[in-house]
Design a protein around this motif. Sequence first.
Motif, PDB file in Angstrom:
ATOM      1  N   ASP A  11     -25.931  -1.446 -44.564  1.00  8.11           N
ATOM      2  CA  ASP A  11     -27.017  -2.352 -44.933  1.00  8.11           C
ATOM      3  C   ASP A  11     -28.199  -1.944 -44.058  1.00  8.11           C
ATOM      4  O   ASP A  11     -28.162  -2.109 -42.839  1.00  8.11           O
ATOM      5  N   SER A  14     -33.018  -5.311 -46.873  1.00  7.99           N
ATOM      6  CA  SER A  14     -32.961  -5.706 -48.285  1.00  7.99           C
ATOM      7  C   SER A  14     -34.144  -6.576 -48.667  1.00  7.99           C
ATOM      8  O   SER A  14     -34.899  -7.055 -47.829  1.00  7.99           O
ATOM      9  N   HIS A  18     -30.804 -11.387 -47.792  1.00 10.69           N
ATOM     10  CA  HIS A  18     -29.635 -10.483 -47.911  1.00 10.69           C
ATOM     11  C   HIS A  18     -29.223 -10.342 -49.377  1.00 10.69           C
ATOM     12  O   HIS A  18     -28.065 -10.565 -49.741  1.00 10.69           O
ATOM     13  N   ASP A  52     -26.919  -6.137 -50.791  1.00  5.69           N
ATOM     14  CA  ASP A  52     -27.825  -5.513 -49.819  1.00  5.69           C
ATOM     15  C   ASP A  52     -27.210  -4.290 -49.144  1.00  5.69           C
ATOM     16  O   ASP A  52     -27.696  -3.835 -48.107  1.00  5.69           O
ATOM     17  N   GLN A  94     -30.240  -3.082 -40.336  1.00  2.00           N
ATOM     18  CA  GLN A  94     -29.234  -4.067 -39.893  1.00  2.00           C
ATOM     19  C   GLN A  94     -27.920  -3.474 -39.363  1.00  2.00           C
ATOM     20  O   GLN A  94     -27.451  -3.837 -38.293  1.00  2.00           O
TER      21      GLN A  94
HETATM   22 MG    MG Z   1     -27.850  -7.960 -45.044  1.00  2.00          MG
END
Ligand code: MG
Length: 383
Positions: A11, A14, A18, A52, A94
């Motif tokens: 991830d 996004s 999320h 995401d 992330q």
């Molecule tokens: Mg996320």
Amino acid sequence: MKTTISVIKADIGSLAGHHVVHPDTMAAANKVLAEAKKQNIIIDYYVTNVGDDLELIMTHNRGELDTKVHETAWEAFKEATKVAKDLGLYAAGQDLLSDTFSGNLKGMGPGIAEMEIEERPAEPFVVFMADKTEPGAFNYPQYKMFADPFNTAGLVIDPTMHEGFKFEVLDVFEGESVILNSPEEIYDILGLIGTPSKYVIRRVYRKADNNIGAVTSIERLNLIAGKYVGKDDPVMIIRVQHGFPALGEALEAFSFPYLVPGWMRGSHYGPIMPVSQRDARATRFDGPPRLIGLGFNVKNGRLVGPTDLFDDPAFDETRRLAEDIADYMRRHGPFMPHRLEPSEMEYTTLPLITEKLKPRFKKESDVTKAKRSIYENTSQGTD
Ligand code: MG
Ligand code: 13P
Ligand code: 13P
Ligand code: MG
Ligand code: MG
Ligand code: MG
């Protein structure tokens, strides 16, 4: 020559929470993989997403944990993160928990599932990818596919499957694994994998010839980072047909929307909902946890496909049931068993509440004494 299928995901930020990967970040990753293909680092690739999570599906001849392949994936995530930052996407970068790449991606945040195989004359396989859950979420369907004859008719009918399968089960806290045999040891297998937060099926092998049939990503981000940094949305590769579950047997394992952890803030149980690529976006309460399945064939490393396996009315009833279960679970609000158990909340901000309230907790014996003295005072007053 052997072929390696590498599915590596992260991830990297996004759109609108999320929710879903932005197409420009996918394009950035695509560009890096196209270049790696040109340089013969990888043979073929497919870039996709579930919610995401940005998913890189790659084929090559370099084996598992190859530095060049992993570096390519790292580069793709880095370039995609740059775009995510530029666009101001939510939680850019992330899952990239480290800045420096050294050798391979293990322990750096991205989820990894790789298998090196001798291609059969026809080599069909499925990549399952989930959002808002964790690696142990694939314990249940793998058991159904490889050990339950009520799911997989081939265990009874197909002579090459009849001997059963071996399950490599990893204890994610201790970093130790054990190989258990099905059907002889199914009760032991279930004894472990019924606790999916601790015991994760890492690989499955066909007993007759030790051929690999399944591999799952096992990275748990909070165990790497020591704090909550999002869920470890997992991926799984399943070989199908010819001594492995038929495609339909692999998919049948997802006809029941069983409960998985990872919904909303990684802190709630919810039903896993198999969806098409088009519907692979987290919405309601950041979910419900979603699963996509893409079917491929691989020939001399070349990817043929994919086909979007849950884009099918045959799974409408599963999705409808998932919605009913979602309603039912949601009505519990912040109560367990919708919210995860305390041991799994350890990495969230919940411990801050108990920490804050600690000084205000009184010993039960002191409370009783205090109450008694109030009563005594009162009774004196009314005399
Ligand atoms: Mg996320
Ligand atoms: P077909 O005749 O459609 O190839 O059926 C093969 C099969 O039995 C699949 O489960
Ligand atoms: P992700 O791991 O998909 O970013 O999950 C974050 C989350 O818990 C959103 O509610
Ligand atoms: Mg996710
Ligand atoms: Mg995640
Ligand atoms: Mg046919």
